[in-house]
Design a protein around this motif. Structure first.
Motif, mmCIF file in Angstrom:
data_model
loop_
_atom_site.group_PDB
_atom_site.id
_atom_site.type_symbol
_atom_site.label_atom_id
_atom_site.label_comp_id
_atom_site.label_asym_id
_atom_site.label_seq_id
_atom_site.Cartn_x
_atom_site.Cartn_y
_atom_site.Cartn_z
ATOM 1 N N SER A 189 0.829 -1.208 0.000
ATOM 2 C CA SER A 189 0.000 0.000 0.000
ATOM 3 C C SER A 189 0.859 1.251 0.000
ATOM 4 C CB SER A 189 -0.923 -0.009 1.219
ATOM 5 O OG SER A 189 -1.645 1.203 1.308
ATOM 6 N N ALA A 190 1.892 1.272 0.853
ATOM 7 C CA ALA A 190 2.757 2.448 0.944
ATOM 8 C C ALA A 190 3.538 2.670 -0.345
ATOM 9 C CB ALA A 190 3.721 2.283 2.120
ATOM 10 N N HIS A 191 3.850 1.597 -1.043
ATOM 11 C CA HIS A 191 4.682 1.684 -2.248
ATOM 12 C C HIS A 191 3.872 1.912 -3.517
ATOM 13 C CE1 HIS A 191 7.738 -0.378 -5.143
ATOM 14 N NE2 HIS A 191 7.969 0.921 -5.074
ATOM 15 N N LYS A 192 2.739 1.239 -3.639
ATOM 16 C CA LYS A 192 2.015 1.213 -4.911
ATOM 17 C C LYS A 192 0.767 2.084 -4.961
ATOM 18 C CE LYS A 192 4.554 -1.962 -7.043
ATOM 19 N NZ LYS A 192 5.299 -1.665 -8.293
ATOM 20 N N ILE A 194 -0.763 5.514 -4.047
ATOM 21 C CA ILE A 194 -0.488 6.874 -3.586
ATOM 22 C C ILE A 194 -1.730 7.442 -2.898
ATOM 23 C CG2 ILE A 194 0.175 9.202 -4.276
ATOM 24 C CD1 ILE A 194 2.387 7.103 -4.529
ATOM 25 N N GLY A 195 -1.569 7.877 -1.668
ATOM 26 C CA GLY A 195 -2.688 8.427 -0.910
ATOM 27 C C GLY A 195 -2.725 7.853 0.496
ATOM 28 N N THR A 199 -3.452 2.579 3.344
ATOM 29 C CA THR A 199 -2.438 2.519 4.400
ATOM 30 C C THR A 199 -3.046 2.783 5.771
ATOM 31 O OG1 THR A 199 -0.728 3.268 2.843
ATOM 32 C CG2 THR A 199 -0.253 3.485 5.200
ATOM 33 N N ALA A 224 7.276 3.866 1.541
ATOM 34 C CA ALA A 224 6.487 5.089 1.359
ATOM 35 C C ALA A 224 7.372 6.258 0.947
ATOM 36 C CB ALA A 224 5.732 5.427 2.650
ATOM 37 N N ALA A 227 8.576 5.865 -2.666
ATOM 38 C CA ALA A 227 7.528 6.150 -3.649
ATOM 39 C C ALA A 227 7.080 7.609 -3.626
ATOM 40 C CB ALA A 227 6.322 5.237 -3.393
ATOM 41 N N ASN A 229 5.249 8.848 -1.341
ATOM 42 C CA ASN A 229 3.864 8.788 -0.870
ATOM 43 C C ASN A 229 3.749 9.556 0.450
ATOM 44 O OD1 ASN A 229 1.232 8.136 -0.284
ATOM 45 N ND2 ASN A 229 1.475 5.938 -0.636
ATOM 46 N N ASN A 231 1.298 11.075 1.996
ATOM 47 C CA ASN A 231 0.174 10.724 2.873
ATOM 48 C C ASN A 231 0.451 9.453 3.667
ATOM 49 O OD1 ASN A 231 -1.905 12.780 2.264
ATOM 50 N ND2 ASN A 231 -1.734 11.966 0.201
ATOM 51 N N ALA A 232 1.050 8.466 3.000
ATOM 52 C CA ALA A 232 1.385 7.219 3.689
ATOM 53 C C ALA A 232 2.474 7.455 4.731
ATOM 54 C CB ALA A 232 1.817 6.155 2.682
#
Length: 580
Positions: A189-192, A194-195, A199, A224, A227, A229, A231-232
Motif C-alpha cells: 500500500s505504501a509503495h504502490k 499513492i494516498g 495505508t 512510502a 515512492a 507517498n 500521505n502514507a
C-alpha cells in the motif's frame, strides 16, 4: 465473448493493455461505479438456446448452463484460454452459478488465465464482496499466490477494496502475510497506492511497522518514502508516534501562545510615541512566531492553535483584571461575579475537553465479528460501517477525521476546545460558551470602569474621537485586552444562541442541521427542519438534552446514542411522527 460483466463498453480493452491480473478477461479496474452498473443492466440475448456455456455463464443464464452441464459438459474443463467456468462466474458475480458449478465438481481454487489466478483472485480484483464471501465459504484458499505474486489480501489492497480487506483479515488472513517479494500488504500500500488509504485502513489492524521485505530490506516507511507517498509517510509516522511527545508539543504550543500574546501587548504599551516603530516590532514578532510552531510542534499540532489562543487570552484577561482592575472593583459584587465566571469557565472547558464525547469503542475481536456479520448479511457498506474505526456506526454518529474516531450524536469538532462535541460532552460545551461570554462581558465592563477612573477625558465631554485617542494613550494594554475580550464574546455568544436554538426548537445537532439544509437545496419541496423525528417540542427537547425533569413537569427520554442503531421512539416521539 462478452456479458453484463464484460459488456460492449469494455470491448476495446480486449485488444490493448489490460489491468494488472485481469489479462483479457476482466473489467477495467478503474472504471466508475455507474459504468459497472450500466453493464449489469444490459439486456439478455433474445435467444439463449444456441449460446455456448461460456457466454451463458457470463450473462448469468442459469437454465442454459444447467442444460449444458446435465447434457455432459465437464465444469472443470477450461476454455481455449485456460479459463474455467468458475472464473467467468466469479468475475461476473454470478452467485447462483458458482454454487451450481461447485456442486457439480468445479475446483474452487482452479488456476487459469494469463496470470494464473484463482476465481477468488478474479472476484477480489473486481471488488465483488458477496462472491468473495461465497468462495471462502466453499473452501477457497486466500493464501494462494497468483501469477503476479500476490495473495488475496495483497490484491484487495492493490485495488483498494476496503470491505474485502476487512473481511479477509476478520476471517483469519494475516495482516502481515508476505507476497512473492516478501512485501506485506502495508508495504504494498505504501509503495504502490499513492494516498492515505488503504495505508491508514490497514493500520487499524495493528500490522508490524518494523518488518522488512526479503529483497530490499525495506520497512513500510522506507517504501512510502521511496515512492514519494507523503500521505502514507504521515500515517506511518503518526502510528509510531509517542503520546508523551505529543503532550510536550501541545504544552510548548500553549507556552508560545502565552508569550506571544504578552509580547504583542508589551509592544503596544511600550513607552514610545512612534507607532511606526511599534508596527515594525509587531511585524518582526509575527514573522518569528510563524516559524517557531512549525519546528517545535509540527504542522499536525497546529490544529490546536485556536485552543492555545483562547486559553492564552483568558490568562491575560484574568491577569489584567487582577492587577489593573482589582483596586477599582475590590469588594464590589461585580468582582466576585467575575471570579465565579472564570472559575466556572475553566471547569466547563476542562469537562468539555476531558469528557469522552461519545467515541464508539470495540475490542479487536468484536470488530472482526461485526465485520463478518455485516458482510455475510449484505450490510457492509459505508452507511452502516465505518472503514476507519472498523465498527458499525450508531444512529446520528459521524466519523471525525481530526479525532480519528466515530462520535455518537456528533455535533461538531470544536475549533476552540480542540475536541469533538458529541453525546457525552455537548451539555458541558453549552456551559463553556455561556461562562466564556460572561467572562468577556465582565472584562469589557471593567475596561470602561478603568478608563473612567484613570483617563483624563470622557466620551460625553470630549466626543468620540478625542475619547478614543485618550484611551489609546492612557493604556494601550487595556485596549488590547478589550479587543481580545470583544472578539471572544462575539463568537461565543453567537454559538451559544445558535446552539440553544437548535437544541430547544429543532432537536438537532449542528451537523444534522447543516446536512438537512444541504439536502433541501437539491429537493423540489422545501424541507422543514422542525419536522424531524428528533424534534419533540421546546420543553421535551430541553429535558432530553439536559436530562432535567423541570421539577416533574417533563419526563426526559434517556437514550444511549453510543449503542443506538435503530430508532426507538419515546411516546412523545411517536406523537410527533404521527403529526408529520
Amino acid at each position: 465473448m462478452e456479458g453484463p460483466g464484460l459488456g460492449s463498453q469494455c470491448r476495446n480493452h480486449s485488444h490493448g493493455p489490460h489491468p494488472p491480473g485481469f489479462g483479457r478477461y476482466g473489467i477495467c479496474a478503474h472504471e466508475n461505479k455507474e459504468l459497472a452498473n450500466a453493464r449489469e443492466a444490459l439486456p439478455l440475448i433474445e435467444d439463449s438456446s444456441n449460446c455456448d456455456i461460456v457466454k451463458a455463464t457470463q450473462y448469468g443464464i442459469f437454465e442454459r448452463c444447467k442444460e449444458l452441464v446435465e447434457a455432459g459438459y465437464d465444469v472443470r474443463q477450461p476454455d481455449k484460454e485456460n479459463v474455467s467456468l468458475l472464473h467467468w462466474a466469479a468475475i461476473n458475480n454470478r452467485l447462483d452459478l458458482v454454487k451450481f458449478y461447485i456442486s457439480k465438481g468445479a475446483v474452487v481454487d482452479q488456476l487459469g488465465g494469463d496470470l494464473n489466478s484463482t476465481p477468488l483472485h478474479w472476484a477480489i480484483r473486481q471488488g465483488h464482496l458477496p462472491m468473495v464471501i461465497l468462495l471462502l465459504q466453499r473452501g477457497a484458499d486466500p493464501t494462494l499466490i497468483d501469477g503476479e505474486g500476490f495473495s488475496s489480501i495483497h490484491l484487495a489492497v492493490l485495488f483498494q477494496h476496503m470491505p474485502i480487506i476487512a473481511y479477509l483479515i476478520s476471517k483469519g488472513q494475516s495482516v502481515n502475510m508476505t507476497d512473492v517479494n516478501g512485501q506485506t500488504p502495508l508495504m504494498l500500500s505504501a509503495h504502490k497506492v499513492i494516498g492515505p488509504e488503504p495505508t491508514g485502513f490497514l493500520l487499524k489492524f495493528n500490522p508490524s511497522l518494523n518488518v522488512v521485505d526479503k529483497i530490499h530490506q525495506n520497512t513500510p516507511l522506507h517504501w512510502a518514502v521511496a515512492a514519494g507517498n507523503v500521505n502514507a509517510v504521515d500515517k506511518l509516522l503518526e502510528a509510531g508516534s509517542s503520546l508523551d511527545i505529543q503532550n510536550v508539543k501541545l504544552f510548548l504550543l500553549l507556552m508560545l501562545s502565552v508569550i506571544t500574546m504578552w509580547a504583542v501587548g508589551y509592544i503596544l504599551d511600550f513607552n514610545s510615541d512612534s507607532w511606526l516603530l511599534k508596527g515594525c516590532l509587531l511585524v518582526t514578532l509575527f514573522f518569528l512566531t510563524s516559524l517557531f510552531p512549525r519546528f517545535l510542534v509540527g504542522y499536525k499540532n497546529l490544529v490546536y492553535l485556536p485552543t492555545a489562543f483562547l486559553l492564552s487570552s483568558v490568562f491575560w484577561i484574568f491577569m489584567t483584571w487582577f492587577i489593573l482592575f482589582f483596586p477599582d472593583l475590590a469588594g464590589a459584587p461585580f468582582y466576585f461575579s467575575f471570579i465565579f465566571s472564570i472559575v466556572a469557565f475553566l471547569y466547563f472547558f476542562y469537562k468539555t475537553w476531558a469528557t469522552d464525547p461519545g467515541f464508539t469503542k470495540a475490542s479487536e475481536e468484536e470488530k472482526k465479528v461485526n465485520i463478518i456479520t455485516l458482510a455475510e448479511t449484505g450490510s457492509l457498506d459505508f452507511r452502516t460501517f465505518c472503514t476507519s474505526c472498523l465498527i458499525r456506526k450508531p444512529l446520528r454518529s459521524l466519523h471525525c477525521h481530526v479525532c480519528n474516531s466515530c462520535v455518537a450524536r456528533y455535533d461538531q469538532h470544536c475549533l476552540w476546545t480542540g475536541r469533538c462535541i458529541g453525546f457525552g460532552n455537548h451539555h458541558y460545551y453549552i456551559f463553556f460558551l455561556f461562562f466564556l461570554s460572561m467572562v468577556c462581558g465582565w472584562i469589557i465592563y471593567g475596561s470602561f470602569i478603568y478608563w473612567s477612573s484613570h483617563c483624563a477625558t470622557t466620551f460625553k465631554e470630549d466626543g468620540l474621537w478625542t475619547y478614543l485617542n485618550q484611551i489609546v494613550a492612557c493604556s494601550p494594554w487595556v485596549l488590547y485586552v478589550l479587543m481580545l475580550a470583544t472578539f471572544h464574546f462575539s463568537w461565543s455568544t453567537f454559538l451559544l444562541l445558535n446552539q440553544l436554538f437548535q437544541i430547544a426548537f429543532l432537536g438537532l445537532t449542528s451537523h444534522e442541521r447543516i446536512s438537512l439544509q444541504k439536502q433541501s437545496k437539491h429537493m423540489k419541496q422545501t424541507l422543514s427542519l422542525r419536522k424531524t423525528p428528533y424534534n419533540l417540542g421546546f420543553m421535551q427537547n430541553l429535558a432530553d438534552f439536559f436530562q432535567c425533569g423541570c421539577f416533574g413537569l417533563v419526563k426526559p427520554c434517556v437514550v444511549d446514542w453510543t449503542s443506538q442503531y435503530t430508532m426507538v421512539f419515546h411516546p412523545a416521539r411517536e406523537k410527533v411522527l404521527r403529526s408529520v
